[in-house]
Design an enzyme around this catalytic site. Structure first.
Site, PDB file in Angstrom:
ATOM      1  N   ASP A 155      17.188   4.980 -13.153  1.00 20.23           N
ATOM      2  CA  ASP A 155      18.342   5.735 -13.660  1.00 20.23           C
ATOM      3  C   ASP A 155      19.230   4.912 -14.590  1.00 20.23           C
ATOM      4  O   ASP A 155      19.939   5.482 -15.431  1.00 20.23           O
ATOM      5  CB  ASP A 155      19.170   6.328 -12.515  1.00 20.23           C
ATOM      6  CG  ASP A 155      19.742   5.303 -11.563  1.00 20.23           C
ATOM      7  OD1 ASP A 155      19.216   4.175 -11.510  1.00 20.23           O
ATOM      8  OD2 ASP A 155      20.727   5.633 -10.863  1.00 20.23           O
ATOM      9  N   GLU A 171       6.652  -2.488 -11.789  1.00 20.95           N
ATOM     10  CA  GLU A 171       7.234  -3.409 -12.765  1.00 20.95           C
ATOM     11  C   GLU A 171       6.457  -4.716 -12.881  1.00 20.95           C
ATOM     12  O   GLU A 171       6.409  -5.324 -13.957  1.00 20.95           O
ATOM     13  CB  GLU A 171       8.688  -3.704 -12.399  1.00 20.95           C
ATOM     14  CG  GLU A 171       9.614  -2.514 -12.541  1.00 20.95           C
ATOM     15  CD  GLU A 171       9.696  -1.657 -11.275  1.00 20.95           C
ATOM     16  OE1 GLU A 171      10.525  -0.730 -11.240  1.00 20.95           O
ATOM     17  OE2 GLU A 171       8.914  -1.934 -10.319  1.00 20.95           O
ATOM     18  N   HIS A 203      24.053   1.413  -5.910  1.00 19.71           N
ATOM     19  CA  HIS A 203      22.655   1.178  -5.546  1.00 19.71           C
ATOM     20  C   HIS A 203      22.005   0.143  -6.477  1.00 19.71           C
ATOM     21  O   HIS A 203      22.434  -0.063  -7.600  1.00 19.71           O
ATOM     22  CB  HIS A 203      21.866   2.487  -5.567  1.00 19.71           C
ATOM     23  CG  HIS A 203      21.808   3.157  -6.903  1.00 19.71           C
ATOM     24  ND1 HIS A 203      22.864   3.850  -7.442  1.00 19.71           N
ATOM     25  CD2 HIS A 203      20.813   3.241  -7.817  1.00 19.71           C
ATOM     26  CE1 HIS A 203      22.538   4.340  -8.614  1.00 19.71           C
ATOM     27  NE2 HIS A 203      21.285   3.979  -8.884  1.00 19.71           N
ATOM     28  N   HIS A 204      20.972  -0.473  -5.978  1.00 25.18           N
ATOM     29  CA  HIS A 204      20.224  -1.545  -6.650  1.00 25.18           C
ATOM     30  C   HIS A 204      21.033  -2.828  -6.798  1.00 25.18           C
ATOM     31  O   HIS A 204      20.678  -3.698  -7.612  1.00 25.18           O
ATOM     32  CB  HIS A 204      19.711  -1.105  -8.030  1.00 25.18           C
ATOM     33  CG  HIS A 204      18.754   0.043  -8.000  1.00 25.18           C
ATOM     34  ND1 HIS A 204      18.039   0.401  -6.890  1.00 25.18           N
ATOM     35  CD2 HIS A 204      18.371   0.912  -8.980  1.00 25.18           C
ATOM     36  CE1 HIS A 204      17.276   1.442  -7.161  1.00 25.18           C
ATOM     37  NE2 HIS A 204      17.466   1.785  -8.427  1.00 25.18           N
ATOM     38  N   GLY A 236      -1.502 -19.088 -12.487  1.00 23.88           N
ATOM     39  CA  GLY A 236      -2.525 -18.767 -11.493  1.00 23.88           C
ATOM     40  C   GLY A 236      -2.166 -17.645 -10.542  1.00 23.88           C
ATOM     41  O   GLY A 236      -2.447 -17.726  -9.347  1.00 23.88           O
ATOM     42  N   ASP A 291     -12.587  -9.399  -6.012  1.00 20.08           N
ATOM     43  CA  ASP A 291     -12.120  -8.286  -5.180  1.00 20.08           C
ATOM     44  C   ASP A 291     -10.727  -8.523  -4.604  1.00 20.08           C
ATOM     45  O   ASP A 291      -9.905  -7.605  -4.530  1.00 20.08           O
ATOM     46  CB  ASP A 291     -13.119  -7.988  -4.057  1.00 20.08           C
ATOM     47  CG  ASP A 291     -13.517  -9.225  -3.247  1.00 20.08           C
ATOM     48  OD1 ASP A 291     -13.197 -10.358  -3.674  1.00 20.08           O
ATOM     49  OD2 ASP A 291     -14.172  -9.069  -2.204  1.00 20.08           O
ATOM     50  N   ASN A 343     -17.122 -10.261  -3.461  1.00 19.94           N
ATOM     51  CA  ASN A 343     -17.703 -11.295  -2.596  1.00 19.94           C
ATOM     52  C   ASN A 343     -16.935 -11.396  -1.278  1.00 19.94           C
ATOM     53  O   ASN A 343     -16.882 -12.456  -0.659  1.00 19.94           O
ATOM     54  CB  ASN A 343     -17.772 -12.654  -3.310  1.00 19.94           C
ATOM     55  CG  ASN A 343     -16.457 -13.046  -3.971  1.00 19.94           C
ATOM     56  OD1 ASN A 343     -15.414 -12.453  -3.715  1.00 19.94           O
ATOM     57  ND2 ASN A 343     -16.512 -14.058  -4.814  1.00 19.94           N
ATOM     58  N   GLY A 379     -13.716 -11.170  -0.022  1.00 21.45           N
ATOM     59  CA  GLY A 379     -12.565 -11.971   0.364  1.00 21.45           C
ATOM     60  C   GLY A 379     -12.148 -13.004  -0.660  1.00 21.45           C
ATOM     61  O   GLY A 379     -12.581 -12.988  -1.815  1.00 21.45           O
ATOM     62  N   GLU A 400      -9.996 -19.612  -2.032  1.00 25.61           N
ATOM     63  CA  GLU A 400      -9.359 -20.228  -0.875  1.00 25.61           C
ATOM     64  C   GLU A 400     -10.402 -20.734   0.127  1.00 25.61           C
ATOM     65  O   GLU A 400     -10.214 -21.789   0.740  1.00 25.61           O
ATOM     66  CB  GLU A 400      -8.415 -19.226  -0.205  1.00 25.61           C
ATOM     67  CG  GLU A 400      -7.085 -19.052  -0.914  1.00 25.61           C
ATOM     68  CD  GLU A 400      -7.182 -18.333  -2.254  1.00 25.61           C
ATOM     69  OE1 GLU A 400      -8.193 -17.644  -2.481  1.00 25.61           O
ATOM     70  OE2 GLU A 400      -6.253 -18.467  -3.062  1.00 25.61           O
TER      71      GLU A 400
END
Length: 558
Positions: free
Chosen positions: A29, A52, A115-116, A414, A441, A468, A470, A474
């Site tokens: 708004d 956003e 608000h916000h 990254g 994925d 793959n 997951g 990591e």
């Protein structure tokens, strides 16, 4: 446009003057009436995003291809959602104009609890946050608006980093005077005496070098110096390597190109040429852990001549206000060409001692190595290739690219998931080029919604989702069997249909080499469609480079 000339129109005209055609963002708004002015402008299109953060990523991708971009969000909730994307643009020096629609000046002045906000009557919390990830900031007023707009936009273009413009809801409609002169005047000429001092000092150093080499990186892209780099390299004849952030800045099919350098994980020939060089012309380079194998570069800083965007540095000498383009042009005109036989360059295209023809093994389950071999054949001249941080980035890093291929990744910041919304931006920035996204994925699950925007925008990129099971990056570093590296298995090939796919969207699933080959052939036959392919591979199957870097990062984190 209807009505009198306004501050909002002034800002939008300046965006159009910079060549921006598409504005990313999400309505709220506090920005709605400003968005009306964007909608009325004859040269700009509104590209509404799913959130956003995705809008910020898309703007980043757009700027990497076009040169600059803009996005609009609402105050507080919207701008904080976008700030991660803006931080990535700041880290990797991408010029993005962040515009926030905020409460009226009267509301802010009176400190109302609206608000916000954080409910404390303060309205500058979020603009202060943006000071850390932008090079210039402003809150527009009726009296300062046109002057401040020009100041901030110039900073964005010159410094190649994001800027922040806060537009209170009651300000954009205030009257303004149209621009009287171009925003970007002709760039100031480099001071000839400094340039001459640089040449007098460095030309003898380069001429006396026995094994000179050129090492280029991403700032060649940001400052649009690809042609100057090519001219300089061809004039002197030196071997050329890039780092992965600058992959594609120099033609990888060129007979002088020797590879993408990554410290101790580099191919032996490439590592030897860089690490044992007695003169490295470092052009637009920033050394980071993920592109140097954990700072494992083997060359001495004493051998490096740093050619940066606005200065040249060698040992304790710094030649300021000497630009990258002009430096390369002047060095090209001042240095003698080397005899090719004395340089003995083995281009990357000839470094495989036993090259062999590639044959598809139809029923063979897909593995990483074979997938990247097939990608090397699939990627064609003039493509834009976007690779998400993970198996996709480290797999594609070693794939030799054809001429005029632009490579987009985010190895410094990254942020996984960045590339899918960035693909929306890169494709809108140049609809004539084929855009290819490679994403894992785990990253896909963060930002997949933006496929719906691609469908709505009627663009036709190619998306490969590497399933793959997951977070393989990591897993390579720590906890290969830990539950925190697992994700819910999705029916990835069905996602486009869920997001509103129509007859112009084609989806595939490949578990074998034969299935992938069939998908690739069909994708080539249907360039008019958005093409989506789920590629299934083992969860611990990873590119060799990633396997090595996983060990490096694990040691670095101890």
């Amino acid at each position: 446009m209807s009505g009198n000339y306004t501050i909002g129109r002034y800002l939008i005209d300046r965006l159009a003057e910079l060549g921006i055609r598409d504005i990313f963002g999400v309505p709220g708004d506090y920005n709605l009436s400003f968005l009306d002015e964007i909608m009325e402008h004859p040269s700009l299109e509104w590209v509404g995003n799913c959130n956003e953060l995705n809008a910020a990523y898309a703007a980043d991708g757009y700027a990497r291809i076009h040169g600059i971009s803009a996005l609009v969000t609402t105050f507080g909730v919207g701008e904080l959602s976008a700030i991660n994307g803006i931080a990535g643009s700041y880290a990797e020096q991408v010029p993005v104009i962040k515009i926030t629609g905020s409460p009226s000046t009267k509301v802010a002045r009176e400190g109302r609890i609206v608000h916000h906000t954080l409910g404390d009557g303060e309205f500058n919390h979020f603009s202060r946050m943006y000071q850390e990830v932008t090079v210039a900031q402003t809150t527009l007023t009726a009296s300062n608006a046109t002057r401040e707009i020009d100041r901030v936009l110039k900073a964005c273009w010159i410094q190649k980093r994001p800027v922040y413009i806060n537009v209170p809801v009651d300000i954009h409609s205030q009257p303004a005077t149209p621009p009287a002169e171009p925003l970007l005047k002709e760039e100031a000429k480099i001071r000839s005496e400094r340039l001459q001092q640089m040449l007098e000092s460095l030309v003898p150093v380069i001429e006396q070098a026995k094994s000179p080499v050129i090492l280029a990186d991403f700032l060649v892209y940001r400052y649009h110096a690809e042609e100057e780099l090519k001219r300089f390299a061809e004039k002197v004849g030196f071997p050329v390597a890039t780092l992965s952030m600058g992959k594609g800045a120099f033609n990888e099919e060129h007979p002088q190109f020797i590879g993408v350098y990554s410290g101790k994980t580099s191919a032996p020939y490439l590592k030897k040429r860089i690490d044992e060089s007695d003169c490295i012309l470092s052009i637009g380079v920033q050394l980071t852990d993920s592109i140097t194998g954990g700072f494992s570069q083997g060359f001495s800083g004493d051998t490096v001549i740093h050619i940066n965007p606005v200065d040249v540095v060698y040992h304790d000498q710094r030649f300021q206000d000497v630009g990258m383009k002009e430096t390369l042009n002047q060095l090209a005109d001042s240095l003698s060409a080397r005899d090719k036989s004395t340089l003995a360059i083995t281009p990357v295209t000839e470094q495989d001692a036993n090259p062999s023809a590639f044959y598809v093994e139809t029923d063979q389950p897909l593995i990483q190595k074979r997938f990247w071999d097939m990608m090397q054949l699939f990627i064609q001249k003039n493509d834009i290739v976007i690779a998400d941080q993970g198996t996709s980035f480290f797999g594609s890093e070693t794939v030799p690219l054809k001429e005029h291929v632009t490579f987009v990744g985010q190895p410094l910041w990254g942020s996984i998931g960045y590339t899918l919304p960035a693909l929306l931006g890169t494709q809108l920035a140049d609809r004539t080029r084929r855009n290819i996204l490679l994403i894992g994925d785990g990253a896909f699950q963060l930002t997949f919604q933006e496929i719906s925007t691609m469908i709505r925008q009627k663009i036709n990129p190619i998306i490969f989702v590497i399933n793959n099971d997951g977070y393989t990056v990591e897993r390579s570093i720590h906890g290969p069997e830990q539950a925190y590296n697992d994700i819910q298995m999705w029916k990835y090939a069905e996602i486009p249909a869920v997001l509103g796919a129509n007859e112009n969207v084609k989806s595939y699933k490949a578990t074998t080499e034969g299935e992938l080959e069939d998908a690739l052939k069909d994708m080539i036959a249907h360039p008019e469609s958005l093409r989506f392919v789920e590629v299934v591979m083992g969860k611990m199957d990873m590119p060799e480079l990633l396997s090595e870097l996983g060990k490096v990062f694990a040691a670095q984190n101890d």
